[in-house]
Design a protein around this motif. Sequence first.
Motif, PDB file in Angstrom:
ATOM      1  N   ARG A 129       0.842  -1.200   0.000  1.00 10.92           N
ATOM      2  CA  ARG A 129       0.000   0.000   0.000  1.00 10.92           C
ATOM      3  C   ARG A 129       0.876   1.249   0.000  1.00 10.92           C
ATOM      4  O   ARG A 129       1.834   1.337   0.777  1.00 10.92           O
ATOM      5  N   CYS A 130       0.528   2.202  -0.855  1.00 13.07           N
ATOM      6  CA  CYS A 130       1.283   3.452  -0.938  1.00 13.07           C
ATOM      7  C   CYS A 130       1.054   4.269   0.336  1.00 13.07           C
ATOM      8  O   CYS A 130      -0.092   4.447   0.761  1.00 13.07           O
ATOM      9  N   ILE A 131       2.116   4.789   0.933  1.00 18.73           N
ATOM     10  CA  ILE A 131       1.956   5.526   2.198  1.00 18.73           C
ATOM     11  C   ILE A 131       1.330   6.898   1.956  1.00 18.73           C
ATOM     12  O   ILE A 131       0.862   7.537   2.884  1.00 18.73           O
ATOM     13  N   GLU A 132       1.283   7.352   0.705  1.00 24.05           N
ATOM     14  CA  GLU A 132       0.761   8.688   0.429  1.00 24.05           C
ATOM     15  C   GLU A 132      -0.658   8.636  -0.155  1.00 24.05           C
ATOM     16  O   GLU A 132      -1.588   9.175   0.400  1.00 24.05           O
ATOM     17  N   CYS A 133      -0.816   7.917  -1.297  1.00 19.87           N
ATOM     18  CA  CYS A 133      -2.133   7.948  -1.952  1.00 19.87           C
ATOM     19  C   CYS A 133      -3.006   6.757  -1.567  1.00 19.87           C
ATOM     20  O   CYS A 133      -4.183   6.709  -1.901  1.00 19.87           O
ATOM     21  N   GLY A 134      -2.431   5.776  -0.864  1.00 20.34           N
ATOM     22  CA  GLY A 134      -3.229   4.658  -0.371  1.00 20.34           C
ATOM     23  C   GLY A 134      -3.541   3.592  -1.415  1.00 20.34           C
ATOM     24  O   GLY A 134      -4.213   2.609  -1.114  1.00 20.34           O
ATOM     25  N   GLU A 153      -3.452   0.315  -3.552  1.00 18.14           N
ATOM     26  CA  GLU A 153      -3.026  -1.007  -3.107  1.00 18.14           C
ATOM     27  C   GLU A 153      -2.625  -1.880  -4.282  1.00 18.14           C
ATOM     28  O   GLU A 153      -3.211  -1.794  -5.361  1.00 18.14           O
ATOM     29  N   CYS A 172       5.254   3.489  -5.519  1.00 13.53           N
ATOM     30  CA  CYS A 172       3.893   3.474  -6.024  1.00 13.53           C
ATOM     31  C   CYS A 172       3.880   3.868  -7.505  1.00 13.53           C
ATOM     32  O   CYS A 172       4.329   4.968  -7.854  1.00 13.53           O
ATOM     33  N   ASP A 213       4.301   0.405   1.763  1.00  9.17           N
ATOM     34  CA  ASP A 213       4.298  -0.388   2.988  1.00  9.17           C
ATOM     35  C   ASP A 213       3.753  -1.773   2.658  1.00  9.17           C
ATOM     36  O   ASP A 213       2.867  -1.881   1.814  1.00  9.17           O
ATOM     37  N   VAL A 268       1.249  -4.405   3.962  1.00  9.71           N
ATOM     38  CA  VAL A 268       0.160  -4.496   4.944  1.00  9.71           C
ATOM     39  C   VAL A 268      -0.093  -5.975   5.217  1.00  9.71           C
ATOM     40  O   VAL A 268      -0.302  -6.758   4.294  1.00  9.71           O
ATOM     41  N   LYS A 285       8.845   7.698   6.040  1.00 14.52           N
ATOM     42  CA  LYS A 285       8.508   6.639   6.996  1.00 14.52           C
ATOM     43  C   LYS A 285       9.207   6.880   8.329  1.00 14.52           C
ATOM     44  O   LYS A 285       8.649   6.617   9.395  1.00 14.52           O
ATOM     45  N   ARG A 287       7.487   9.626  10.199  1.00 17.05           N
ATOM     46  CA  ARG A 287       6.214   9.095  10.691  1.00 17.05           C
ATOM     47  C   ARG A 287       6.429   8.271  11.971  1.00 17.05           C
ATOM     48  O   ARG A 287       5.677   8.402  12.939  1.00 17.05           O
TER      49      ARG A 287
END
Length: 403
Positions: free
Chosen positions: A12-17, A19, A29, A37, A39, A309, A312
């Motif tokens: 999953r992209c940490i910015e745009c989500g 998958e 991404c 990431d 998941v 990351k 975060r």
Amino acid sequence: MGSCFMKRLLLRCIECGAEYSGDVVIYRCPRCDDLLDVVVDVDEVFRRESLRGRVESIWRYAELLPDFGDGVVSLGEGFTRLVKCERLAKIVGVRELFLKLEGLNPTGSFKDRGMSVGVSMALSVGARRVMCASTGNTSASLAAYSARAGLECVVLIPEGRVALGKLFQARIHGAKVYQVRGNFDEALSIAFRSASEMGAYLLNSINPWRIEGQKTVSFEIWEQLGRTDINVVVPVGNSGNISAIWKGFKELQQYGVIDDFPRLIGVQASGAAPIVEMLMNNYSTIRFWDSPETVATAIRIGKPVNWKKGIRAIRESDGTAVSVTDDEILKSLRLLATVEGVACEPAGASTIAGLKKLVDEGKIGRDEIAVCILTGNALKDPSEHLVSWNIPMTLDSVSAKSI
Ligand code: F0G
């Protein structure tokens, strides 16, 4: 270990989500070019009791790792010692101080955790060749794990700036070593550009499967210490490891294994501290450093690829980041080695210097507990300037009488 329950791993992209399936080979991404990431979605994870008698490596935590069946490439990484240091705790000024000895891993650094998962993944996607850029440890680890897997290994290193032991390791395991006339950041950008052209699977920490292996250090800290209301102090270069450690603790919390989160403390060398600088500017913008410089060559990085990351991890854990000078790093290394009998490479010793600074500034309380991650073995970097305070004396039979 085969699993009899449901497990789903996706990217999953940490910015745009966005998958993506865990089987596709991507490092960023495809939609917005940001970091990915893994998941992990499982029905059930380990509890303290269920771990008893399991294999003493990262693979004891199989529920939260990908399944490779017989295709796991392992050298027995992980399950490193956590050593309590009472004398050092007094000197630093905390209630309890523990050192996580990552130098005990098969090639002498924490990278082996990530490489076991990463090289297993390389095999499972059918790669024949793997590649990385490195300040030394990543290349040593990849060289060993790819040798075990029967894969060709290409490493790019900054010319003249890799500690002797690490270069020796890459060479003895048969990697093709290319020296780049530039620093690590330049070597990494060449690796990015050329990996797919060369048909090589890239195993820098931008590869999210590396992070999956490295997160296991958090599982071990929980299992060994029995509590997580602590400070975890980590040297930061690319920010891969600090984000991996945070991911590990978050998964433990998500699956109800722990209630308390640790605070993550990132330590950078003052000559290579873009993350600390960003934090001091209230997290507004990151500025990359063109000419990073430090005696801790492992973290001589000005353009941390996983900075988002890392930031975060520090923010979400209510942690902080601190920079320490080369002089402070060297003094901490000497202190550790002479007071506790534990040595490590300079990057690891930066954690002691950073912890002491935060205690002195009142940002970590004297009643708190700290775990410092000593990321690499002392023998990696046997440079003369690290021991210049202790010059061997010549012994002849006349002076022997006066020892
Ligand atoms: N400590 C040691 C001994 C390292 O080798 C590294 C990174 C770090 C800390 C920092 O970890 O980059 O995940 O924040 N070494 C990489 C290498 C860059 O190429 O071996 P990070």
